[in-house]
Write a protein that holds these residues in place. Structure first.
Motif, mmCIF file in Angstrom:
data_model
loop_
_atom_site.group_PDB
_atom_site.id
_atom_site.type_symbol
_atom_site.label_atom_id
_atom_site.label_comp_id
_atom_site.label_asym_id
_atom_site.label_seq_id
_atom_site.Cartn_x
_atom_site.Cartn_y
_atom_site.Cartn_z
ATOM 1 N N THR A 145 0.843 -1.193 0.000
ATOM 2 C CA THR A 145 0.000 0.000 0.000
ATOM 3 C C THR A 145 0.879 1.244 0.000
ATOM 4 O OG1 THR A 145 -1.748 -1.149 1.219
ATOM 5 C CG2 THR A 145 -1.794 1.256 1.244
ATOM 6 N N ILE A 146 0.608 2.160 -0.914
ATOM 7 C CA ILE A 146 1.393 3.385 -1.002
ATOM 8 C C ILE A 146 0.464 4.595 -1.073
ATOM 9 C CG2 ILE A 146 3.301 2.201 -2.168
ATOM 10 C CD1 ILE A 146 2.368 3.395 -4.779
ATOM 11 N N ARG A 147 0.989 5.754 -0.614
ATOM 12 C CA ARG A 147 0.269 7.026 -0.700
ATOM 13 C C ARG A 147 1.102 7.972 -1.545
ATOM 14 N NH1 ARG A 147 -0.630 10.174 3.329
ATOM 15 N NH2 ARG A 147 -2.735 10.864 2.738
ATOM 16 N N LEU A 148 0.446 8.581 -2.514
ATOM 17 C CA LEU A 148 1.136 9.441 -3.473
ATOM 18 C C LEU A 148 0.441 10.793 -3.556
ATOM 19 C CD1 LEU A 148 1.255 6.726 -6.282
ATOM 20 C CD2 LEU A 148 3.152 7.313 -4.763
ATOM 21 N N ARG A 149 1.224 11.832 -3.849
ATOM 22 C CA ARG A 149 0.676 13.178 -4.019
ATOM 23 C C ARG A 149 1.065 13.666 -5.411
ATOM 24 N NH1 ARG A 149 2.281 18.662 -2.730
ATOM 25 N NH2 ARG A 149 0.480 19.922 -2.092
ATOM 26 N N PHE A 150 0.038 13.883 -6.260
ATOM 27 C CA PHE A 150 0.258 14.269 -7.649
ATOM 28 C C PHE A 150 -0.074 15.744 -7.861
ATOM 29 C CE2 PHE A 150 -0.505 9.711 -7.911
ATOM 30 C CZ PHE A 150 0.495 9.290 -8.793
ATOM 31 N N SER A 151 0.669 16.386 -8.756
ATOM 32 C CA SER A 151 0.376 17.772 -9.111
ATOM 33 C C SER A 151 -0.750 17.816 -10.131
ATOM 34 C CB SER A 151 1.630 18.447 -9.685
ATOM 35 O OG SER A 151 1.786 18.113 -11.046
ATOM 36 N N ALA B 275 -7.482 20.937 -1.762
ATOM 37 C CA ALA B 275 -7.897 22.322 -1.993
ATOM 38 C C ALA B 275 -6.928 23.065 -2.900
ATOM 39 C CB ALA B 275 -8.028 23.054 -0.657
ATOM 40 N N ASP B 276 -5.648 22.686 -2.890
ATOM 41 C CA ASP B 276 -4.640 23.369 -3.716
ATOM 42 C C ASP B 276 -4.556 22.815 -5.137
ATOM 43 O OD1 ASP B 276 -3.547 20.928 -3.166
ATOM 44 O OD2 ASP B 276 -1.715 21.675 -2.216
ATOM 45 N N GLY B 277 -5.458 21.877 -5.485
ATOM 46 C CA GLY B 277 -5.456 21.306 -6.829
ATOM 47 C C GLY B 277 -4.673 20.020 -6.952
ATOM 48 N N PHE B 278 -3.857 19.723 -5.936
ATOM 49 C CA PHE B 278 -3.119 18.462 -5.960
ATOM 50 C C PHE B 278 -4.067 17.302 -5.641
ATOM 51 C CE2 PHE B 278 0.295 21.367 -6.040
ATOM 52 C CZ PHE B 278 1.444 20.695 -6.398
ATOM 53 N N MET B 279 -3.597 16.093 -5.883
ATOM 54 C CA MET B 279 -4.411 14.901 -5.640
ATOM 55 C C MET B 279 -3.607 13.893 -4.832
ATOM 56 S SD MET B 279 -5.633 14.779 -9.554
ATOM 57 C CE MET B 279 -4.069 15.597 -9.851
ATOM 58 N N VAL B 280 -4.221 13.369 -3.774
ATOM 59 C CA VAL B 280 -3.599 12.320 -2.972
ATOM 60 C C VAL B 280 -4.239 10.994 -3.364
ATOM 61 C CG1 VAL B 280 -3.259 11.365 -0.665
ATOM 62 C CG2 VAL B 280 -3.012 13.835 -1.062
ATOM 63 N N VAL B 281 -3.395 10.026 -3.687
ATOM 64 C CA VAL B 281 -3.866 8.707 -4.114
ATOM 65 C C VAL B 281 -3.346 7.651 -3.148
ATOM 66 C CG1 VAL B 281 -3.742 6.927 -5.903
ATOM 67 C CG2 VAL B 281 -4.000 9.345 -6.541
ATOM 68 N N GLU B 282 -4.241 6.815 -2.650
ATOM 69 C CA GLU B 282 -3.839 5.666 -1.840
ATOM 70 C C GLU B 282 -4.237 4.415 -2.602
ATOM 71 O OE1 GLU B 282 -4.623 3.672 2.565
ATOM 72 O OE2 GLU B 282 -4.661 5.853 2.311
ATOM 73 N N THR B 283 -3.253 3.591 -2.917
ATOM 74 C CA THR B 283 -3.497 2.428 -3.749
ATOM 75 C C THR B 283 -2.547 1.297 -3.388
ATOM 76 O OG1 THR B 283 -3.730 1.689 -6.047
ATOM 77 C CG2 THR B 283 -1.895 3.153 -5.566
ATOM 78 N N SER B 284 -2.739 0.139 -4.009
ATOM 79 C CA SER B 284 -1.851 -1.007 -3.812
ATOM 80 C C SER B 284 -1.215 -1.354 -5.153
ATOM 81 C CB SER B 284 -2.627 -2.217 -3.280
ATOM 82 O OG SER B 284 -3.112 -1.957 -1.975
ATOM 83 N N LEU B 285 0.113 -1.480 -5.138
ATOM 84 C CA LEU B 285 0.858 -1.799 -6.351
ATOM 85 C C LEU B 285 1.824 -2.947 -6.075
ATOM 86 C CD1 LEU B 285 1.674 1.792 -7.698
ATOM 87 C CD2 LEU B 285 -0.043 0.203 -8.563
ATOM 88 N N PHE C 117 -5.821 5.315 -12.192
ATOM 89 C CA PHE C 117 -6.220 4.916 -10.839
ATOM 90 C C PHE C 117 -7.739 4.918 -10.705
ATOM 91 C CE2 PHE C 117 -1.962 6.718 -10.351
ATOM 92 C CZ PHE C 117 -1.312 5.725 -9.625
ATOM 93 N N ASP C 118 -8.229 4.099 -9.805
ATOM 94 C CA ASP C 118 -9.653 4.067 -9.503
ATOM 95 C C ASP C 118 -10.064 5.408 -8.889
ATOM 96 O OD1 ASP C 118 -12.187 3.635 -8.185
ATOM 97 O OD2 ASP C 118 -11.794 1.480 -8.267
ATOM 98 N N ARG C 119 -11.180 5.954 -9.360
ATOM 99 C CA ARG C 119 -11.640 7.263 -8.866
ATOM 100 C C ARG C 119 -11.810 7.261 -7.351
ATOM 101 N NH1 ARG C 119 -12.443 11.152 -6.822
ATOM 102 N NH2 ARG C 119 -13.643 12.997 -7.372
ATOM 103 N N ARG C 120 -12.153 6.122 -6.770
ATOM 104 C CA ARG C 120 -12.350 6.047 -5.322
ATOM 105 C C ARG C 120 -11.035 6.145 -4.557
ATOM 106 N NH1 ARG C 120 -15.727 0.570 -5.694
ATOM 107 N NH2 ARG C 120 -14.033 0.279 -7.212
ATOM 108 N N GLN C 121 -9.905 5.969 -5.251
ATOM 109 C CA GLN C 121 -8.594 6.060 -4.607
ATOM 110 C C GLN C 121 -8.038 7.481 -4.634
ATOM 111 O OE1 GLN C 121 -6.460 3.267 -7.072
ATOM 112 N NE2 GLN C 121 -6.989 1.510 -5.790
#
Length: 301
Positions: free
Chosen positions: A223-229, A249-259, A240-244
């Motif tokens: 399981t990993i957590r990522l922060r995308f611009s 608020a700053d426009g970035f996206m945090v994704v938690e997924t399994s790879l 990625f699955d939309r639910r992940q």
């Protein structure tokens, strides 16, 4: 079985216009008495079918009859048209059939969707490959292939192909591999060379495992957590699955997924460049840092 026969009977009547009961019985491989019972069943279902006596008589449909809402619902008609239209993706000549069914179902627009599974700029090459794979599967011919594995090794294989599968943006060929003496799944794009031989096989492979069994066990994932611009938002929603995905608020996206917990993860994340930050686990951050240094050393002059 009876519903299939009734559908076939209507199709025959639409094609021939009129046919005698003995001829229809012979075609459907049933008795004449069964034919008349089926005519009665169709009539009760609202299909305008009738039998006329004497010379030149037979079983017929009322003029201008079509399938519309008689045997197939509107959704079922659309599903049939969509399925046939999808065959064009493998370069099958179905235009005339699609036009005929569109007229039969009284549909004005039968070209509302177009499916093309070939890669951009590779349509001719991919379609030629699919045609050869189709020939091998339908004619039960052994394939000789040169295949590139995920490790980068290329090996020659003699395989017995029996199914093409489209899953997660890619085509796979399911086959029995003589070298492994077991079932294998081959990614079509990694089949470097392909030869359809004259050797045939008779096996049906009814005991072949479903594709899902080829997935890695849960223990092989991390399981990993990522922060995308915002600059790579299109890839985030593509991959990625939309639910992940948790928009910030700053426009970035945090994704938690399994790879998969292997070297592939670092290579994959590196493709995002500086547009991704690994929040956890810390060892993955270190792995990506080491990979970046390796790239730097490779290109340093």
């Amino acid at each position: 079985m009876k519903n299939d026969r009734l559908f076939q009977m209507v199709y025959i009547l639409l094609e021939k216009g009129s046919i005698t009961a003995p001829e229809l019985a012979s075609t459907l491989e049933v008795s004449v008495r069964t034919v008349y019972r089926d005519v009665e069943a169709l009539s009760m279902a609202g299909v305008p079918v009738y039998a006329s006596q004497g010379k030149g008589g037979g079983i017929s449909l009322m003029p201008n009859y079509s399938f519309d809402k008689a045997l197939l619902s509107d959704d079922e008609q659309n599903q049939i048209l969509f399925a046939i239209q999808s065959l064009q993706a493998t370069d099958q000549p179905v235009g005339a059939l699609l036009k005929k069914l569109g007229g039969m179902f009284q549909k004005q627009n039968v070209s509302w969707i177009e499916a093309d599974f070939s890669r951009w700029g590779m349509g001719r090459v991919d379609n030629e490959k699919f045609e050869r794979l189709k020939t091998a599967i339908l004619e039960k011919r052994v394939l000789e292939i040169l295949y590139c594995s995920t490790s980068g090794d290329t090996t020659k294989r003699s395989i017995l192909p029996f199914k093409l599968i489209f899953k997660d943006k890619s085509w796979y060929l399911q086959a029995f591999c003589k070298k492994a003496d077991d079932y294998r799944l081959f990614k079509v794009n990694r089949i470097v060379e392909l030869e359809v031989t004259n050797e045939r096989f008779t096996e049906s492979f009814d005991d072949a495992p479903p594709m899902e069994l080829d997935l890695l066990p849960l223990s092989a994932f991390t399981t990993i957590r990522l922060r995308f611009s915002p600059a790579v938002a299109f890839r985030v929603y593509d991959e990625f699955d939309r639910r992940q995905v948790s928009p910030q608020a700053d426009g970035f996206m945090v994704v938690e997924t399994s790879l998969p917990a292997d070297d592939w993860v670092a290579h994959y994340l590196f493709s995002f460049g500086t547009e991704v930050e690994i929040l956890s686990p810390p060892e993955l951050r270190q792995e990506l840092e080491a990979y970046a240094k390796k790239i730097y050393e490779h290109y340093k002059t």
